[in-house]
Design a protein around this motif. Structure first.
Motif, PDB file in Angstrom:
ATOM      1  N   ASN A 132      78.923 -43.881-120.963  1.00 46.14           N
ATOM      2  CA  ASN A 132      78.281 -42.746-121.911  1.00 46.14           C
ATOM      3  C   ASN A 132      79.357 -41.835-122.325  1.00 46.14           C
TER       4      ASN A 132
ATOM      5  N   PRO B  81      70.167 -41.022-123.174  1.00 45.39           N
ATOM      6  CA  PRO B  81      69.502 -39.968-123.619  1.00 45.39           C
ATOM      7  C   PRO B  81      69.530 -38.572-123.336  1.00 45.39           C
ATOM      8  N   GLU B  82      69.259 -37.671-124.000  1.00 49.15           N
ATOM      9  CA  GLU B  82      69.790 -36.102-123.570  1.00 49.15           C
ATOM     10  C   GLU B  82      69.531 -35.805-122.306  1.00 49.15           C
ATOM     11  N   GLY B  83      68.122 -36.286-121.756  1.00 52.12           N
ATOM     12  CA  GLY B  83      67.757 -36.034-120.276  1.00 52.12           C
ATOM     13  C   GLY B  83      68.414 -36.607-119.183  1.00 52.12           C
TER      14      GLY B  83
ATOM     15  N   ALA C 169      72.014 -37.359-119.577  1.00 49.03           N
ATOM     16  CA  ALA C 169      73.396 -37.169-120.042  1.00 49.03           C
ATOM     17  C   ALA C 169      74.117 -36.522-118.939  1.00 49.03           C
ATOM     18  N   TRP C 170      73.341 -35.830-118.025  1.00 48.85           N
ATOM     19  CA  TRP C 170      74.249 -35.184-116.838  1.00 48.85           C
ATOM     20  C   TRP C 170      74.963 -36.325-116.211  1.00 48.85           C
TER      21      TRP C 170
ATOM     22  N   ASN D  99      78.445 -35.967-116.720  1.00 44.49           N
ATOM     23  CA  ASN D  99      79.227 -34.718-116.594  1.00 44.49           C
ATOM     24  C   ASN D  99      80.425 -35.151-115.813  1.00 44.49           C
TER      25      ASN D  99
ATOM     26  N   SER E  60      67.668 -44.545-116.411  1.00 44.87           N
ATOM     27  CA  SER E  60      68.580 -43.947-117.334  1.00 44.87           C
ATOM     28  C   SER E  60      68.786 -44.908-118.248  1.00 44.87           C
TER      29      SER E  60
END
Length: 207
Positions: free
Chosen positions: A29, A39-41, A43-44, A47, A92
């Protein structure tokens, strides 16, 4: 259907090694969004801090899983970790865009918890098989099989993770080969153990 196969492949990989599929998803990603875009939810997962922690945990796992006796203790600890990782990667990836899945928005859209549970169950199933196989292999080979089997599992986790993203239609074949390999190792270990348990006179006469 492709979303389900992608999630299943990653969850199965988590059953072998909890951190490899999470790292594959996170790295893909961050550096290869054309291959996998979370997806944004979710994306962690990509990190930098999360990737760093996963990398450290992976190193610990790679070492511990190759030491006889320690690997069995590690498997007990991983009974919680691997299903959790399986749920995360399934949840995810089933809503992510990949090279094979271009419109995942509606998959499990109304029941966000379903893919997480499905992924946890798949990872737990693979983990239970791995946990049952390893002591038998260690006992039959006096611990010599631990690093070999562990390395096979690690390579399998990497291959399964990449395959799930790039060619999910082949995941079913990979899962079948994984089951066949596990059965073959178990059968070989059982045969070796039965030979070792035979009386010395019988072994001498047959040799």
């Amino acid at each position: 259907m492709l979303e389900f196969l992608t999630g299943s492949g990653l969850a199965a990989a988590a059953g072998m090694n909890a951190y490899i599929p999470l790292l594959v998803v996170g790295v893909a990603n961050r550096f290869f969004p054309d291959a996998l875009a979370l997806p944004e939810g979710w994306a962690w997962i990509s990190n930098w801090w999360v990737l760093g922690i996963l990398a450290v945990l992976l190193i610990v796992e790679l070492v511990a899983d190759k030491i006889p006796a320690v690997d069995s203790v590690n498997d007990v600890i991983q009974t919680i970790v691997r299903p959790t990782a399986g749920g995360l990667v399934f949840g995810s990836s089933s809503t992510a865009s990949t090279v094979a899945v271009t419109d995942p928005a509606e998959f499990f859209a109304s029941n966000q918890w379903v893919p997480i549970v499905v992924g946890a169950v798949i990872a737990l199933t693979v983990h239970v098989g791995k946990t049952a196989l390893r002591p038998a292999a260690n006992l039959a080979t006096a611990g010599a099989a631990a690093p070999v089997v562990s390395t096979i599992e690690d390579v399998g986790a990497v291959g399964m993770s990449l395959l799930a993203i790039v060619a999910p239609v082949l995941v079913l074949l990979a899962l079948a080969l994984l089951a066949l390999l596990g059965w073959s190792i178990w059968r070989s270990a059982r045969k070796r153990r039965n030979v070792d348990l035979r009386p010395a006179t019988d072994r001498l006469s047959s040799g």
